[in-house]
Design a protein around this motif. Structure first.
Motif, mmCIF file in Angstrom:
data_model
loop_
_atom_site.group_PDB
_atom_site.id
_atom_site.type_symbol
_atom_site.label_atom_id
_atom_site.label_comp_id
_atom_site.label_asym_id
_atom_site.label_seq_id
_atom_site.Cartn_x
_atom_site.Cartn_y
_atom_site.Cartn_z
ATOM 1 N N ARG A 71 47.501 -9.024 14.288
ATOM 2 C CA ARG A 71 47.760 -8.626 15.673
ATOM 3 C C ARG A 71 46.938 -7.420 16.118
ATOM 4 N NH1 ARG A 71 52.409 -10.584 18.253
ATOM 5 N NH2 ARG A 71 52.679 -8.531 19.155
ATOM 6 N N ASN A 72 45.664 -7.420 15.732
ATOM 7 C CA ASN A 72 44.724 -6.402 16.189
ATOM 8 C C ASN A 72 43.550 -7.101 16.856
ATOM 9 O OD1 ASN A 72 46.058 -4.083 14.919
ATOM 10 N ND2 ASN A 72 45.431 -5.045 13.012
ATOM 11 N N ILE A 73 43.115 -6.558 17.973
ATOM 12 C CA ILE A 73 41.947 -7.087 18.670
ATOM 13 C C ILE A 73 40.815 -6.099 18.453
ATOM 14 C CG2 ILE A 73 40.967 -7.704 20.910
ATOM 15 C CD1 ILE A 73 43.880 -8.320 21.800
ATOM 16 N N VAL A 74 39.716 -6.578 17.860
ATOM 17 C CA VAL A 74 38.593 -5.708 17.515
ATOM 18 C C VAL A 74 37.363 -6.156 18.284
ATOM 19 C CG1 VAL A 74 37.160 -4.859 15.619
ATOM 20 C CG2 VAL A 74 39.561 -5.356 15.215
ATOM 21 N N SER A 75 36.623 -5.169 18.782
ATOM 22 C CA SER A 75 35.408 -5.454 19.532
ATOM 23 C C SER A 75 34.301 -4.513 19.086
ATOM 24 C CB SER A 75 35.683 -5.264 21.031
ATOM 25 O OG SER A 75 34.539 -5.575 21.781
ATOM 26 N N ASP A 76 33.069 -4.988 19.165
ATOM 27 C CA ASP A 76 31.909 -4.163 18.819
ATOM 28 C C ASP A 76 31.364 -3.554 20.103
ATOM 29 O OD1 ASP A 76 29.753 -3.002 17.603
ATOM 30 O OD2 ASP A 76 28.745 -4.869 17.094
ATOM 31 N N MET A 77 31.264 -2.233 20.131
ATOM 32 C CA MET A 77 30.733 -1.544 21.306
ATOM 33 C C MET A 77 29.611 -0.616 20.863
ATOM 34 S SD MET A 77 34.126 -0.686 23.534
ATOM 35 C CE MET A 77 33.199 -0.325 25.012
ATOM 36 N N ASP A 78 28.372 -1.027 21.134
ATOM 37 C CA ASP A 78 27.203 -0.232 20.773
ATOM 38 C C ASP A 78 27.173 0.150 19.297
ATOM 39 O OD1 ASP A 78 26.182 -0.297 23.383
ATOM 40 O OD2 ASP A 78 27.398 1.429 23.973
ATOM 41 N N GLY A 79 27.491 -0.802 18.423
ATOM 42 C CA GLY A 79 27.421 -0.571 16.986
ATOM 43 C C GLY A 79 28.670 0.042 16.380
ATOM 44 N N GLU A 80 29.650 0.387 17.199
ATOM 45 C CA GLU A 80 30.906 0.928 16.684
ATOM 46 C C GLU A 80 32.029 -0.056 16.990
ATOM 47 O OE1 GLU A 80 31.780 4.864 17.977
ATOM 48 O OE2 GLU A 80 29.972 5.691 17.073
ATOM 49 N N LYS A 81 32.983 -0.138 16.079
ATOM 50 C CA LYS A 81 34.124 -1.023 16.282
ATOM 51 C C LYS A 81 35.247 -0.252 16.964
ATOM 52 C CE LYS A 81 33.361 -4.779 13.440
ATOM 53 N NZ LYS A 81 32.200 -5.395 13.971
ATOM 54 N N GLU A 86 50.612 -4.525 18.215
ATOM 55 C CA GLU A 86 51.907 -4.071 17.709
ATOM 56 C C GLU A 86 52.341 -2.744 18.324
ATOM 57 O OE1 GLU A 86 55.038 -5.385 15.638
ATOM 58 O OE2 GLU A 86 53.123 -6.407 15.596
ATOM 59 N N ASN A 87 51.432 -1.755 18.347
ATOM 60 C CA ASN A 87 51.841 -0.428 18.834
ATOM 61 C C ASN A 87 51.181 -0.024 20.156
ATOM 62 O OD1 ASN A 87 49.274 0.552 18.182
ATOM 63 N ND2 ASN A 87 49.918 1.364 16.213
ATOM 64 N N GLY A 88 50.320 -0.893 20.701
ATOM 65 C CA GLY A 88 49.715 -0.627 21.999
ATOM 66 C C GLY A 88 48.699 0.500 22.016
ATOM 67 N N LYS A 89 48.175 0.869 20.848
ATOM 68 C CA LYS A 89 47.209 1.963 20.762
ATOM 69 C C LYS A 89 45.796 1.423 20.563
ATOM 70 C CE LYS A 89 50.128 5.452 18.516
ATOM 71 N NZ LYS A 89 50.219 6.286 17.297
ATOM 72 N N TYR A 90 44.838 2.202 21.076
ATOM 73 C CA TYR A 90 43.423 1.934 20.843
ATOM 74 C C TYR A 90 42.916 2.834 19.726
ATOM 75 C CZ TYR A 90 42.782 -0.838 25.074
ATOM 76 O OH TYR A 90 42.845 -1.819 26.031
ATOM 77 N N TYR A 91 41.969 2.326 18.933
ATOM 78 C CA TYR A 91 41.365 3.094 17.843
ATOM 79 C C TYR A 91 39.857 2.898 17.880
ATOM 80 C CZ TYR A 91 46.127 2.875 16.117
ATOM 81 O OH TYR A 91 47.483 2.956 16.021
ATOM 82 N N ASN A 92 39.117 3.977 17.703
ATOM 83 C CA ASN A 92 37.671 3.886 17.534
ATOM 84 C C ASN A 92 37.416 4.017 16.040
ATOM 85 O OD1 ASN A 92 34.931 4.159 17.346
ATOM 86 N ND2 ASN A 92 34.746 5.630 19.001
ATOM 87 N N GLY A 98 34.035 0.592 11.021
ATOM 88 C CA GLY A 98 33.892 -0.804 11.406
ATOM 89 C C GLY A 98 33.358 -1.654 10.269
ATOM 90 N N GLU A 99 32.447 -1.075 9.504
ATOM 91 C CA GLU A 99 31.907 -1.803 8.348
ATOM 92 C C GLU A 99 33.009 -2.027 7.307
ATOM 93 O OE1 GLU A 99 28.274 -1.438 5.158
ATOM 94 O OE2 GLU A 99 28.052 -0.503 7.130
ATOM 95 N N ILE A 100 33.806 -1.000 7.072
ATOM 96 C CA ILE A 100 34.931 -1.133 6.136
ATOM 97 C C ILE A 100 35.908 -2.176 6.669
ATOM 98 C CG2 ILE A 100 36.946 0.049 5.170
ATOM 99 C CD1 ILE A 100 35.148 2.588 5.018
ATOM 100 N N TRP A 101 36.192 -2.133 7.966
ATOM 101 C CA TRP A 101 37.110 -3.106 8.567
ATOM 102 C C TRP A 101 36.623 -4.530 8.310
ATOM 103 C CZ3 TRP A 101 41.914 -3.021 10.187
ATOM 104 C CH2 TRP A 101 42.391 -4.115 10.914
ATOM 105 N N ASP A 102 35.326 -4.761 8.498
ATOM 106 C CA ASP A 102 34.769 -6.083 8.243
ATOM 107 C C ASP A 102 34.929 -6.485 6.780
ATOM 108 O OD1 ASP A 102 34.016 -6.350 10.900
ATOM 109 O OD2 ASP A 102 31.917 -5.825 10.531
ATOM 110 N N MET A 103 34.782 -5.527 5.877
ATOM 111 C CA MET A 103 34.858 -5.813 4.443
ATOM 112 C C MET A 103 36.274 -6.138 3.984
ATOM 113 S SD MET A 103 32.187 -2.858 3.260
ATOM 114 C CE MET A 103 32.290 -3.067 1.498
#
Length: 98
Positions: free
Chosen positions: A18-28, A34-40, A46-51
């Motif tokens: 239940r997380n929506i992830v997007s790539d913005m200029d090389g950063e995720k 679940e908690n309605g928060k945004y995270y940069n 972002g690389e770790i997230w992909d792994m």
């Protein structure tokens, strides 16, 4: 929020649901439904997230990063574990015993 867990290189981690992830200029960036928060997550986060799309041990994660980047193992472990702790406290990842 999730109770703080002593995370070590022996643990297995994977992305939470239940997380929506997007790539913005090389950063995720991520929105937790679940908690309605945004995270940069940044570039490295972002690389770790992909792994961690599939379950992976933290030691494997660190070794992969060590093969890719010029960094001391102790520094890499410390930074990765600190990042994963933040994600875990926010309920964004699953952490299990190996």
């Amino acid at each position: 929020m999730v109770k703080t867990l002593k995370i070590s290189t022996g643990h297995i981690v994977t992305q939470g649901e239940r997380n929506i992830v997007s790539d913005m200029d090389g950063e995720k960036v991520m929105l937790s439904i679940e908690n309605g928060k945004y995270y940069n997550l940044g570039e490295m986060g972002g690389e770790i997230w992909d792994m961690i799309q599939q379950p992976i041990s933290i030691s494997q994660l660190v070794n992969t990063l060590l093969a890719e980047y010029e960094v001391e193992k102790s520094e890499c472990e410390e930074q990765v574990i600190t990042f994963l702790k933040m994600l875990h406290v926010e309920g964004l990842i699953k952490v299990e015993e190996a």
